[in-house]
Design an enzyme around this catalytic site. Structure first.
Site, PDB file in Angstrom:
ATOM      1  N   GLU A  27       0.827  -1.198   0.000  1.00  0.00           N
ATOM      2  CA  GLU A  27       0.000   0.000   0.000  1.00  0.00           C
ATOM      3  C   GLU A  27       0.866   1.255   0.000  1.00  0.00           C
ATOM      4  O   GLU A  27       1.948   1.295   0.594  1.00  0.00           O
ATOM      5  CB  GLU A  27      -0.921   0.009   1.220  1.00  0.00           C
ATOM      6  CG  GLU A  27      -1.961  -1.098   1.153  1.00  0.00           C
ATOM      7  CD  GLU A  27      -2.964  -1.056   2.299  1.00  0.00           C
ATOM      8  OE1 GLU A  27      -4.127  -1.417   2.065  1.00  0.00           O
ATOM      9  OE2 GLU A  27      -2.582  -0.683   3.419  1.00  0.00           O
ATOM     10  N   CYS A  56       3.342   8.552   1.091  1.00  0.00           N
ATOM     11  CA  CYS A  56       3.932   7.573   2.011  1.00  0.00           C
ATOM     12  C   CYS A  56       4.130   6.282   1.224  1.00  0.00           C
ATOM     13  O   CYS A  56       3.150   5.657   0.805  1.00  0.00           O
ATOM     14  CB  CYS A  56       3.000   7.367   3.197  1.00  0.00           C
ATOM     15  SG  CYS A  56       3.605   6.184   4.418  1.00  0.00           S
ATOM     16  N   CYS A 107       6.402  -7.018   7.161  1.00  0.00           N
ATOM     17  CA  CYS A 107       7.434  -6.455   8.027  1.00  0.00           C
ATOM     18  C   CYS A 107       7.921  -7.541   8.988  1.00  0.00           C
ATOM     19  O   CYS A 107       7.171  -8.466   9.324  1.00  0.00           O
ATOM     20  CB  CYS A 107       6.871  -5.268   8.818  1.00  0.00           C
ATOM     21  SG  CYS A 107       8.110  -4.301   9.695  1.00  0.00           S
ATOM     22  N   CYS A 156       6.320  -4.522  15.750  1.00  0.00           N
ATOM     23  CA  CYS A 156       5.987  -3.459  16.705  1.00  0.00           C
ATOM     24  C   CYS A 156       4.531  -3.640  17.128  1.00  0.00           C
ATOM     25  O   CYS A 156       3.639  -3.762  16.276  1.00  0.00           O
ATOM     26  CB  CYS A 156       6.211  -2.086  16.079  1.00  0.00           C
ATOM     27  SG  CYS A 156       7.932  -1.779  15.611  1.00  0.00           S
ATOM     28  N   CYS A 169       1.519  -1.437  15.776  1.00  0.00           N
ATOM     29  CA  CYS A 169       1.448  -1.224  14.332  1.00  0.00           C
ATOM     30  C   CYS A 169       0.759  -2.392  13.643  1.00  0.00           C
ATOM     31  O   CYS A 169       1.152  -3.551  13.826  1.00  0.00           O
ATOM     32  CB  CYS A 169       2.871  -1.043  13.785  1.00  0.00           C
ATOM     33  SG  CYS A 169       2.938  -0.772  11.995  1.00  0.00           S
ATOM     34  N   CYS A 171      -1.288   6.470   9.990  1.00  0.00           N
ATOM     35  CA  CYS A 171      -0.025   5.919  10.463  1.00  0.00           C
ATOM     36  C   CYS A 171      -0.266   4.654  11.292  1.00  0.00           C
ATOM     37  O   CYS A 171      -1.066   4.650  12.221  1.00  0.00           O
ATOM     38  CB  CYS A 171       0.692   6.973  11.297  1.00  0.00           C
ATOM     39  SG  CYS A 171       2.293   6.447  11.924  1.00  0.00           S
TER      40      CYS A 171
END
Length: 383
Positions: free
Chosen positions: A109, A123, A130, A134, A137, A359
């Site tokens: 994305e 962005c 990933c 985290c 997230c 975010c």
């Protein structure tokens, strides 16, 4: 008016793409594939570069300053096809989110946010999925599929510029002025491709976005921070979120490998850092977790001597998240303490929450392909 549907990409081609090559790489490719001598190869590379990155050309037929026979050879040899946009969403606040398919099972994305920076920010993602996990997230809940190539990173910019109708790149009334590597993935685990993409995006005869308007965010891959600064001269952002190792180990598990002292020492040594080139520290505000007055004061102490600004980010919820956002009053009180110490601490206005584009909310539906499937696709690209 041209729409995204009007700009639908060609069907996947067996011809190689020219996206993602730096200037020297493009010159070398044309020289080898087309049998050009060094001087003509350099000239053709410059022409193609300006058409692709300056004008957004989608066909070699558009390159009118190149002779017809050469255009035909280019068309027979290379592809200018964009990746497939499998989903495009527009938020009530104007934010646009693109789900981009680069290959079967490989989606990421990218998010365009108008009114950020000088005009608007894109962005971009550097990986599909990933590895960092985290806990605040959403992207961290998606296993890593693979790194994105420089071609795939640059393609995110081209797709956005197509959609916001910002060609040629040199136009004065730009809508896209900033690039932030804050999408899916950890950019410093893909530094070679990120660095090459930045070289392409910042070239002043193409997309021409200043390196001072390109920001790379890392969760703290200390071993690559110096190289990032030396190779890209990009602005640095640190995904910090805690003021002690115990809490940061929980929120940002990479801290177990590179704790706060090592991370902040690397920030102090980051090439070119000054009052005019400050490091951005990102701090997500989690209710009752990291938002006390004591933590605001400790944050100020930790960053002493580092040219810095602190972005306070209201937590953006996602399904199954264990956290809640701090109250607006609590965020403002936290900001007051940081501001009083002399640090700029803007509170980031959440954008695109209604389309899960804010975010920490990005996550694609990509799945990791089995090795046998990848080999099958590679051997039969037209399938």
């Amino acid at each position: 008016m041209t729409t995204l549907l009007d700009l639908a990409p060609e069907k996947p081609a067996t011809r190689p793409s020219l996206f993602g090559l730096d200037r020297e790489g493009l010159r070398a490719r044309l020289a080898e594939d087309l049998g050009l001598e060094p001087k003509p190869a350099k000239m053709r590379a410059s022409q193609v570069w300006q058409w692709v990155y300056g004008h957004g050309a989608r066909s070699f037929d558009d390159m009118t300053n190149i002779a017809k026979d050469m255009r035909s050879r280019l068309k027979e040899t290379y592809s200018l096809a964009r990746p497939e946009i499998t989903e495009r969403q527009v938020s009530s606040d104007g934010t646009r989110k693109y789900l981009i398919r680069f290959a079967p099972g490989i989606e990421a994305e990218a998010v365009y946010i108008p009114g950020v920076g000088r005009a608007g920010a894109l962005c971009v993602s550097s990986q599909v999925g990933c590895t960092l996990n985290c806990t605040f997230c959403h992207t961290g809940t998606q296993a890593l599929v693979r790194n994105l190539t420089a071609e795939e990173i640059v393609a995110q910019v081209l797709v956005c510029k197509d959609d916001i109708e910002e060609w040629p790149s040199s136009r004065d009334d730009r809508k896209l002025s900033n690039i932030v590597f804050m999408g899916m993935g950890e950019p410093l685990y893909n530094l070679d491709h990120v660095a090459r993409a930045i070289d392409i995006i910042s070239d002043n005869e193409g997309i021409s976005i200043s390196r001072r308007r390109i920001t790379v965010s890392t969760s703290g891959v200390v071993s690559e921070m110096q190289a990032l600064g030396e190779r890209t001269d990009a602005m640095l952002a640190i995904s910090l979120h805690a003021t002690n190792d115990e809490l940061r180990n929980e929120l940002v598990p990479i801290n177990k490998k590179w704790p706060l002292k090592d991370l902040l020492d690397a920030c102090r040594a980051y090439p070119g850092t000054s009052n005019s080139k400050r490091i951005t520290f990102e701090y997500v505000m989690l209710d009752g977790v990291n938002d006390s007055d004591a933590e605001a004061k400790e944050l100020v102490r930790l960053l002493r001597g580092i040219p810095a600004k602190i972005n306070l980010i209201p937590f953006n919820p996602w399904p199954g998240s264990p956290y809640a956002c701090s109250s607006w009053e609590r965020i403002e009180e936290f900001a007051d303490i940081v501001n009083a110490a002399g640090y700029a601490s803007p509170i980031r206005t959440p954008r695109g929450r209604d389309i899960s584009a804010a975010c920490g909310q990005l996550k694609s539906e990509s799945i990791k392909q089995r090795a046998s499937d990848r080999r099958k696709s590679a051997s039969n690209p037209a399938a």
